[in-house]
Write a protein that holds these residues in place. Structure first.
Motif, PDB file in Angstrom:
ATOM      1  N   UNK A 159       0.833  -1.206   0.000  1.00 43.38           N
ATOM      2  CA  UNK A 159       0.000   0.000   0.000  1.00 43.38           C
ATOM      3  C   UNK A 159       0.867   1.255   0.000  1.00 43.38           C
ATOM      4  N   UNK A 160       1.879   1.268   0.828  1.00 48.58           N
ATOM      5  CA  UNK A 160       2.730   2.456   0.906  1.00 48.58           C
ATOM      6  C   UNK A 160       3.490   2.684  -0.400  1.00 48.58           C
ATOM      7  N   UNK A 161       3.772   1.609  -1.139  1.00 50.85           N
ATOM      8  CA  UNK A 161       4.522   1.754  -2.382  1.00 50.85           C
ATOM      9  C   UNK A 161       3.721   2.454  -3.474  1.00 50.85           C
ATOM     10  N   UNK A 162       2.393   2.465  -3.341  1.00 53.28           N
ATOM     11  CA  UNK A 162       1.561   3.126  -4.366  1.00 53.28           C
ATOM     12  C   UNK A 162       0.905   4.392  -3.826  1.00 53.28           C
ATOM     13  N   UNK A 163       1.319   4.827  -2.649  1.00 52.71           N
ATOM     14  CA  UNK A 163       0.662   5.962  -1.989  1.00 52.71           C
ATOM     15  C   UNK A 163       0.733   7.241  -2.804  1.00 52.71           C
ATOM     16  N   UNK A 164       1.821   7.407  -3.554  1.00 51.99           N
ATOM     17  CA  UNK A 164       1.992   8.645  -4.314  1.00 51.99           C
ATOM     18  C   UNK A 164       1.245   8.641  -5.643  1.00 51.99           C
ATOM     19  N   UNK A 165       0.623   7.537  -6.000  1.00 51.69           N
ATOM     20  CA  UNK A 165      -0.060   7.442  -7.290  1.00 51.69           C
ATOM     21  C   UNK A 165      -1.445   8.083  -7.271  1.00 51.69           C
ATOM     22  N   UNK A 166      -1.970   8.326  -6.080  1.00 54.26           N
ATOM     23  CA  UNK A 166      -3.237   9.052  -5.982  1.00 54.26           C
ATOM     24  C   UNK A 166      -4.490   8.217  -6.121  1.00 54.26           C
ATOM     25  N   UNK A 167      -4.371   6.887  -6.094  1.00 52.43           N
ATOM     26  CA  UNK A 167      -5.560   6.047  -6.277  1.00 52.43           C
ATOM     27  C   UNK A 167      -6.074   5.420  -4.984  1.00 52.43           C
ATOM     28  N   UNK A 168      -5.340   5.601  -3.895  1.00 47.64           N
ATOM     29  CA  UNK A 168      -5.810   5.046  -2.627  1.00 47.64           C
ATOM     30  C   UNK A 168      -7.071   5.781  -2.169  1.00 47.64           C
ATOM     31  N   UNK A 169      -8.007   5.065  -1.544  1.00 49.17           N
ATOM     32  CA  UNK A 169      -9.282   5.661  -1.124  1.00 49.17           C
ATOM     33  C   UNK A 169      -9.147   6.414   0.195  1.00 49.17           C
ATOM     34  N   UNK A 170      -8.431   7.509   0.186  1.00 46.37           N
ATOM     35  CA  UNK A 170      -8.181   8.266   1.411  1.00 46.37           C
ATOM     36  C   UNK A 170      -9.296   9.274   1.656  1.00 46.37           C
ATOM     37  N   UNK A 171      -9.796   9.265   2.875  1.00 49.37           N
ATOM     38  CA  UNK A 171     -10.756  10.288   3.258  1.00 49.37           C
ATOM     39  C   UNK A 171     -10.026  11.605   3.511  1.00 49.37           C
ATOM     40  N   UNK A 172     -10.776  12.655   3.698  1.00 51.36           N
ATOM     41  CA  UNK A 172     -10.185  13.964   3.950  1.00 51.36           C
ATOM     42  C   UNK A 172      -9.272  13.895   5.171  1.00 51.36           C
ATOM     43  N   UNK A 173      -8.065  14.371   4.996  1.00 49.99           N
ATOM     44  CA  UNK A 173      -7.067  14.424   6.068  1.00 49.99           C
ATOM     45  C   UNK A 173      -6.578  13.047   6.513  1.00 49.99           C
ATOM     46  N   UNK A 174      -6.903  12.004   5.753  1.00 52.45           N
ATOM     47  CA  UNK A 174      -6.424  10.663   6.090  1.00 52.45           C
ATOM     48  C   UNK A 174      -5.139  10.368   5.321  1.00 52.45           C
ATOM     49  N   UNK A 175      -4.159   9.818   6.010  1.00 48.06           N
ATOM     50  CA  UNK A 175      -2.898   9.462   5.373  1.00 48.06           C
ATOM     51  C   UNK A 175      -2.922   7.996   4.960  1.00 48.06           C
ATOM     52  N   UNK A 176      -1.965   7.623   4.126  1.00 42.17           N
ATOM     53  CA  UNK A 176      -1.846   6.221   3.730  1.00 42.17           C
ATOM     54  C   UNK A 176      -1.556   5.344   4.943  1.00 42.17           C
ATOM     55  N   UNK A 177      -0.756   5.880   5.872  1.00 42.64           N
ATOM     56  CA  UNK A 177      -0.459   5.123   7.098  1.00 42.64           C
ATOM     57  C   UNK A 177      -1.734   4.866   7.902  1.00 42.64           C
ATOM     58  N   UNK A 178      -2.592   5.863   7.966  1.00 41.55           N
ATOM     59  CA  UNK A 178      -3.844   5.699   8.709  1.00 41.55           C
ATOM     60  C   UNK A 178      -4.783   4.714   8.008  1.00 41.55           C
ATOM     61  N   UNK A 179      -4.749   4.722   6.680  1.00 39.81           N
ATOM     62  CA  UNK A 179      -5.553   3.751   5.933  1.00 39.81           C
ATOM     63  C   UNK A 179      -5.086   2.334   6.244  1.00 39.81           C
ATOM     64  N   UNK A 180      -3.798   2.115   6.254  1.00 41.99           N
ATOM     65  CA  UNK A 180      -3.253   0.802   6.582  1.00 41.99           C
ATOM     66  C   UNK A 180      -3.648   0.403   8.000  1.00 41.99           C
ATOM     67  N   UNK A 181      -3.566   1.347   8.928  1.00 39.66           N
ATOM     68  CA  UNK A 181      -3.923   1.059  10.322  1.00 39.66           C
ATOM     69  C   UNK A 181      -5.394   0.685  10.451  1.00 39.66           C
ATOM     70  N   UNK A 182      -6.257   1.318   9.644  1.00 40.37           N
ATOM     71  CA  UNK A 182      -7.686   1.008   9.661  1.00 40.37           C
ATOM     72  C   UNK A 182      -7.958  -0.398   9.126  1.00 40.37           C
ATOM     73  N   UNK A 183      -7.315  -0.742   8.010  1.00 40.31           N
ATOM     74  CA  UNK A 183      -7.658  -1.973   7.311  1.00 40.31           C
ATOM     75  C   UNK A 183      -6.943  -3.206   7.846  1.00 40.31           C
ATOM     76  N   UNK A 184      -5.790  -3.045   8.479  1.00 42.78           N
ATOM     77  CA  UNK A 184      -5.023  -4.209   8.916  1.00 42.78           C
ATOM     78  C   UNK A 184      -5.810  -5.132   9.846  1.00 42.78           C
ATOM     79  N   UNK A 185      -6.426  -4.648  10.917  1.00 43.62           N
ATOM     80  CA  UNK A 185      -7.201  -5.580  11.747  1.00 43.62           C
ATOM     81  C   UNK A 185      -8.415  -6.150  11.025  1.00 43.62           C
ATOM     82  N   UNK A 186      -9.010  -5.366  10.136  1.00 44.56           N
ATOM     83  CA  UNK A 186     -10.162  -5.872   9.389  1.00 44.56           C
ATOM     84  C   UNK A 186      -9.766  -7.065   8.535  1.00 44.56           C
TER      85      UNK A 186
END
Length: 695
Positions: A159-186
């Motif tokens: 996920x972090x390797x494609x973070x700069x491509x702009x296609x990750x589903x980030x909410x407002x003010x959400x970082x790629x790190x926070x996205x990973x933290x959200x999805x990992x336990x799920x």
């Protein structure tokens, strides 16, 4: 109502051939060039296109599409677009974070620049395919969450390797790190959202299910909420809850209705846009009326409008083109209120319709001669329409895993007063006939049973589907003053209803009536059906369960209920015999007529349970016969089936329609047959990803 997802319901058909499953290479790191094939002969057409995990992916053809009139093609194209426009809704229905997960996985698949031939990326790719196939992170059939075979660290790195491509589903003010933290336990914690639908006894089924139909409410609160709903006409009850999510906001329970301007606005608005265009080129006034009422319902969210549409749809019996589009089946709601989105667009198969139409024409005879209690029989079976269809596109809950038979509408009062439509999906069945499995020889007792199954099994399966849909779901009536099955039978309603319809089919498959009608040549067809049903219900379907699992899915429950109940009740007369040879177990039918009598007795009881709303009796049957699994037999089946190297589940890549224009005028619609599952999923995500990732 669906007979089943085809991956399960056609198990008998797939096993009728001793041929080996087609070999396929499914671990390519890079998607290959898609061959947009046109329809060709069955010998030249590449039916199977992928194989991964416990799944194979195949294709189906739409014979005769190129010869259809332009007006028909235009209508089909608009309905095709309407179908795919609702695809995201299914993903969100299945689990709140499914769209976030899908967009994340697709971003990696599209932009990861590392080694895609590595074993870890192959595992990531396979997991993504499983998510695509199931419209989410829970198994499409068994409902349990499947686990990635790569590590959380690998997921984070990708996920972090494609973070700069702009296609990750980030909410407002959400970082790629926070996205990973959200999805990992799920993704990785088995205790988080372990089951999409949990129908176990003596628990809060709403709280225990992760399906996105409820939020912050308990099962008791849901029941209390709908008890307070008052029907203007008690004889014509509204399908309360069918098109909404029930949530608690600031301590108050409210419905978030799925409609234009409501929840899922963008997707539903797109559906309506294409339905409105379809109405302008409808084949006739009745079809135009039905399409217009469907759009009206999507705009208003009023379930009375849905009833009006359903009645108009049932009356549309002269059109060649047909469509199912809406919030239809309630299997995925633990309380059977909410309908999952699905769409099936089709053209009538006139030749194949002849047999199913014969059965529909005799619906009253079947009702009058059934073993039901007289007061539970319909005195007048109305408006039963049976036909065979050629599918053009499926979407939502109907794809990639599809039904083989459909009977709608589901509202009992509409069926009683206005009738229903029953359809068999002939080109879907044809696709399976061209990609045969090879499990039959392993699980039949002797050459006589094998020969009967090969000769008569396919016809038996087709007739079972027709009888199940046309006669089964249309039969019987609920006693006056008794609530709907979802109110009275609750989490057991779906399994009991599917069992009731199966028993109707089984009962009449050993009846001389079908021979006299010309539907089958002899009772050998019925015997082949009985052999297959007992074999599957007692043993073969267990291949779909992991070691230690119980049966959750409604259709699997109903099959084990019927088979195991008949085995027990017929033990004294040795109606079904359990035999062991060389350490392998077999179930052999010794007396087909006595087995038919047993099927009639259980049918009578299931109809009584439905007619009287007897929850205790329904629960006793399901929990006593349909849920628990013989562990020793289960391990044996898994071992025997594993050696066959067959995929227990199957689904489809859809055909693709493309409109050709000259200026603003449509001049043609072309159909092609994509042969790459991954490419189709990525294309759908790009072209029909209409919803926010959180809704």
């Amino acid at each position: 109502m669906k007979l089943s997802k085809i991956s399960a319901a056609l198990a008998a058909v797939l096993a009728f051939s001793g041929c080996s499953e087609q070999e396929t290479s499914s671990n390519k790191a890079e998607p290959k060039q898609t061959h947009q094939a046109t329809a060709t002969s069955n010998n030249e057409f590449k039916w199977q296109v992928d194989r991964f995990a416990d799944i194979r992916v195949i294709r189906y053809q739409v014979p005769g599409f190129e010869e259809l009139p332009l007006e028909t093609k235009e209508l089909l194209f608009y309905l095709y677009k309407a179908a795919l426009s609702g695809r995201d809704i299914t993903w969100d229905h299945n689990y709140k974070y499914n769209l976030t997960i899908r967009h994340t996985l697709e971003a990696v698949i599209a932009d990861y620049a590392g080694d895609k031939s590595s074993e870890e990326f192959k595992k990531f790719n396979e997991y993504t395919k499983r998510v695509w196939f199931s419209n989410g992170i829970h198994h499409h059939y068994m409902s349990g969450k499947f686990s990635p075979e790569f590590s959380p660290e690998t997921f984070e790195r990708y996920v972090m390797s494609v973070a700069e491509k702009g296609k990750l589903p980030l909410n407002k003010d959400q970082s790629a790190e926070q996205l990973v933290a959200l999805l990992t336990p799920i993704l990785f914690d088995p205790t988080v959202a372990p089951k999409m639908v949990n129908q176990s006894a003596n628990i809060d089924n709403v709280v225990a299910s992760s399906v996105n139909y409820y939020e912050g409410v308990t099962e008791q609160e849901v029941e209390d909420f709908y008890k307070n709903k008052v029907d203007v006409d008690p004889k014509r009850p509204v399908s309360w809850g069918l098109n909404s999510k029930l949530v608690k906001i600031d301590g108050k329970i409210v419905e978030q209705v799925w409609k234009v301007g409501g929840m899922y606005d963008k997707a539903i608005s797109e559906i309506v846009f294409w339905l409105d265009k379809a109405a302008t080129v409808a084949e006739n006034e009745q079809q135009r009326k039905a399409l217009t009422l469907l759009s009206k319902y999507y705009r208003s969210g009023d379930l009375k409008d849905f009833d009006d549409y359903s009645i108009a749809w049932v009356k549309d019996v002269n059109s060649d083109v047909d469509v199912v589009n809406g919030f239809i089946e309630v299997y995925d709601d633990p309380l059977a209120y909410r309908g999952s989105f699905e769409s099936v667009v089709s053209v009538k198969d006139h030749e194949a319709t002849k047999v199913i139409a014969k059965i529909a024409a005799e619906a009253q005879w079947f009702e009058d001669n059934s073993p039901l209690i007289e007061s539970h029989k319909k005195k007048e079976v109305k408006g039963i329409t049976g036909k065979a269809i050629t599918v053009v596109i499926e979407s939502g809950d109907a794809s990639p895993s599809t039904p083989i038979g459909i009977n709608l509408p589901n509202a009992n009062w509409i069926r009683a007063e206005h009738g229903s439509k029953s359809v068999s999906l002939t080109n879907i069945v044809s696709a399976y006939d061209n990609v045969k499995g090879g499990s039959l020889a392993e699980f039949v007792w002797d050459d006589a049973e094998l020969a009967r199954s090969k000769e008569f099994g396919p016809l038996a399966s087709h007739l079972h589907t027709d009888l199940h849909e046309v006669v089964g779901h249309a039969s019987g009536q609920i006693n006056e003053g008794v609530g709907t099955p979802k109110e009275t039978l609750k989490q057991y309603s779906s399994a009991l209803e599917e069992g009731r319809a199966d028993l109707i089919a089984l009962y009449y498959l050993m009846d001389q009536k079908l021979i006299d009608m010309g539907a089958m040549p002899s009772l050998e067809v019925g015997k082949a059906s009985y052999d297959s049903y007992i074999r599957n219900g007692m043993m073969l379907q267990l291949r779909r369960l992991k070691e230690g699992e119980h049966i959750e899915e409604a259709h699997m429950r109903n099959r084990q209920l019927i088979a195991s109940w008949a085995f027990e009740k017929g033990a004294t007369d040795n109606v079904i015999e359990k035999r062991v040879r060389d350490g392998k177990t077999f179930f052999v039918v010794n007396d087909y007529q006595k087995l038919r009598t047993l099927f009639g007795q259980l049918l009578r009881e299931l109809q009584r349970i439905k007619s009287e709303g007897d929850f205790a009796a329904g629960q006793a049957l399901i929990e006593g016969y349909a849920v628990k699994v013989d562990k020793k037999l289960h391990l044996e089946v898994l071992s025997r089936y594993e050696k066959l190297k067959l995929a227990p589940y199957s689904g489809f890549v859809n055909p693709k329609l493309e409109a050709v224009y000259l200026g603003d005028k449509m001049t043609n619609v072309k159909i092609t047959y994509p042969d790459n599952f991954q490419e189709q999923m990525l294309e759908y995500g790009k072209d029909y990803g209409l919803l926010p990732v959180l809704n």
